[in-house]
Design a protein around this motif. Structure first.
Motif, PDB file in Angstrom:
ATOM      1  N   TRP A 151     -73.525   2.999   1.548  1.00 57.88           N
ATOM      2  CA  TRP A 151     -74.952   2.804   1.333  1.00 57.88           C
ATOM      3  C   TRP A 151     -75.511   1.885   2.422  1.00 57.88           C
ATOM      4  O   TRP A 151     -74.938   0.838   2.721  1.00 57.88           O
TER       5      TRP A 151
ATOM      6  N   GLY B 136     -80.999   2.807  -5.570  1.00 55.22           N
ATOM      7  CA  GLY B 136     -81.456   3.819  -4.633  1.00 55.22           C
ATOM      8  C   GLY B 136     -82.831   3.557  -4.056  1.00 55.22           C
ATOM      9  O   GLY B 136     -83.225   4.209  -3.084  1.00 55.22           O
TER      10      GLY B 136
ATOM     11  N   ALA C 191     -77.197   5.455  -7.665  1.00 54.46           N
ATOM     12  CA  ALA C 191     -78.558   5.196  -7.181  1.00 54.46           C
ATOM     13  C   ALA C 191     -79.447   4.640  -8.279  1.00 54.46           C
ATOM     14  O   ALA C 191     -80.429   3.941  -7.995  1.00 54.46           O
TER      15      ALA C 191
END
Length: 364
Positions: free
Chosen positions: A267, A182, A312
């Motif tokens: 992502w 993350g 994350a």
């Protein structure tokens, strides 16, 4: 047909055979004691020989026994044939013939009956059926030609890219600093609304790093109120239900415009710090898959869900961009090689049956 009855001894060991349907060859069972042989009659048979299953011949259950099968036994359901001395017949040629469409049709005609259990191969019909018989030299040449074509289907050799890629990934994993995923990726949900009457195509992810694929297009009415999101090129795609077995991929240009459900995380990388394809290569390597599995709690496959928070927090290596780009390029080369190999094997697998049918159809 040649076979000799065997008196089954309870303390002796026997190795039985079976035959797979659709010309897929002989089954060679492990040795078992005479007490496990049941009440059927058993026979020894010549090896080599051409053997038919009298209950499954109608679906192509015929196979060649090799010299190494000489000590095996067959039940009364199997008919082993050898060439007559005066016939000048090549067993390999007939082994190929009975795996062709023409040979399969002949076995069907010789297996009368309307129900599966009654579609028994008739010896009389089989032995009176007409079969092609070119010269022995031509039979041998045809059999050898088809055998060589069959060998071309065994093409799944390791590519030269795989070993360097794995070595580099392992070196990076043990030497580079690690950060939480993350820190260099942001989850981006691009909400899609598919109206009834319009169509959309969902994306799917194969496990063990085998890539993304497009599913069958669906009407907006079928999607209904299901939450779906747009996929864009270079997204790092992670399945939250199968991340534990490496369902991770990079969205390619042809995946842009597909949709994914809430089970697919999209992502987006901080391009100044990370190459997303490098991370996908890491997460689909054994150690990367292990890190995803450790963050996917649960004991059953369908319950091993990877949460956004846990994803994350997955630790990933972060070497310099030059190293990441090198891994990315090797990963691309591997994927291209695998795609070419898969297509080549697909064509090779179709080559032998096509050649076999072409040859024997011409002999009718």
């Amino acid at each position: 047909m040649e076979r000799e009855p065997v008196a089954i001894e309870p303390t002796a060991e026997y190795r039985k055979i079976g035959i797979l349907s659709w010309g897929k060859g002989l089954i060679r069972y492990p040795a078992c004691a005479g007490t496990e042989m049941g009440s059927m009659k058993y026979f020894t048979f010549p090896a080599p020989s051409l053997i038919f299953s009298n209950i499954q011949a109608w679906e192509g259950a015929a196979a060649l026994a090799e010299p190494a099968d000489e000590s095996r036994v067959c039940s009364s359901r199997f008919y082993p044939y050898v060439p007559r001395a005066e016939s000048l017949a090549c067993l390999d040629f007939f082994g190929q013939f009975f795996r062709s469409t023409a040979g399969h049709e002949l076995m069907r005609r010789c297996s009368p009956g309307t129900q599966v259990r009654n579609k028994l191969l008739s010896r009389a019909k089989l032995e009176s059926a007409l079969v092609p018989l070119p010269s022995l030299a031509d039979q041998t040449r045809i059999a050898e030609h088809l055998h060589q074509l069959g060998n071309t289907s065994d093409l799944d050799r390791k590519g030269s890219v795989v070993e360097p890629l794995h070595s580099l990934l392992e070196h990076v994993r043990t030497s580079a600093p690690h950060v939480p995923l993350g820190e260099v990726f942001e989850l981006e949900r691009r909400t899609a609304k598919i109206e009834p009457g319009s169509t959309a195509t969902e994306i799917g992810l194969r496990s063990f790093g085998k890539g993304a694929f497009a599913k069958t297009p669906r009407d907006g009415a079928d999607i209904g109120e299901k939450r779906v999101f747009w996929v864009e090129k270079d997204d790092l795609l992670i399945s939250n239900v199968f991340a534990w077995e490496g369902a991770v991929a990079i969205a390619e240009s042809h995946h842009s415009g597909l949709i994914g459900s809430h089970r697919f995380m999209t992502w987006v990388a901080d391009s100044a710090r990370v190459n997303p394809r490098f991370i996908a290569a890491h997460l689909t390597n054994p150690n990367g898959i292990k890190s995803l599995a450790e963050c996917s709690p649960g004991s059953a496959g369908r319950n091993r869900t990877l949460s956004v928070k846990n994803c994350a927090n997955v630790s990933i290596p972060l070497p310099d961009l030059a190293t990441q780009n090198r891994v990315s390029e090797l990963s691309l080369q591997r994927d291209r090689t695998n795609a070419l190999r898969a297509r080549r094997n697909e064509l090779a697998a179709a080559l032998l049956p096509s050649a076999r049918n072409e040859i024997f159809t011409a002999m009718r």
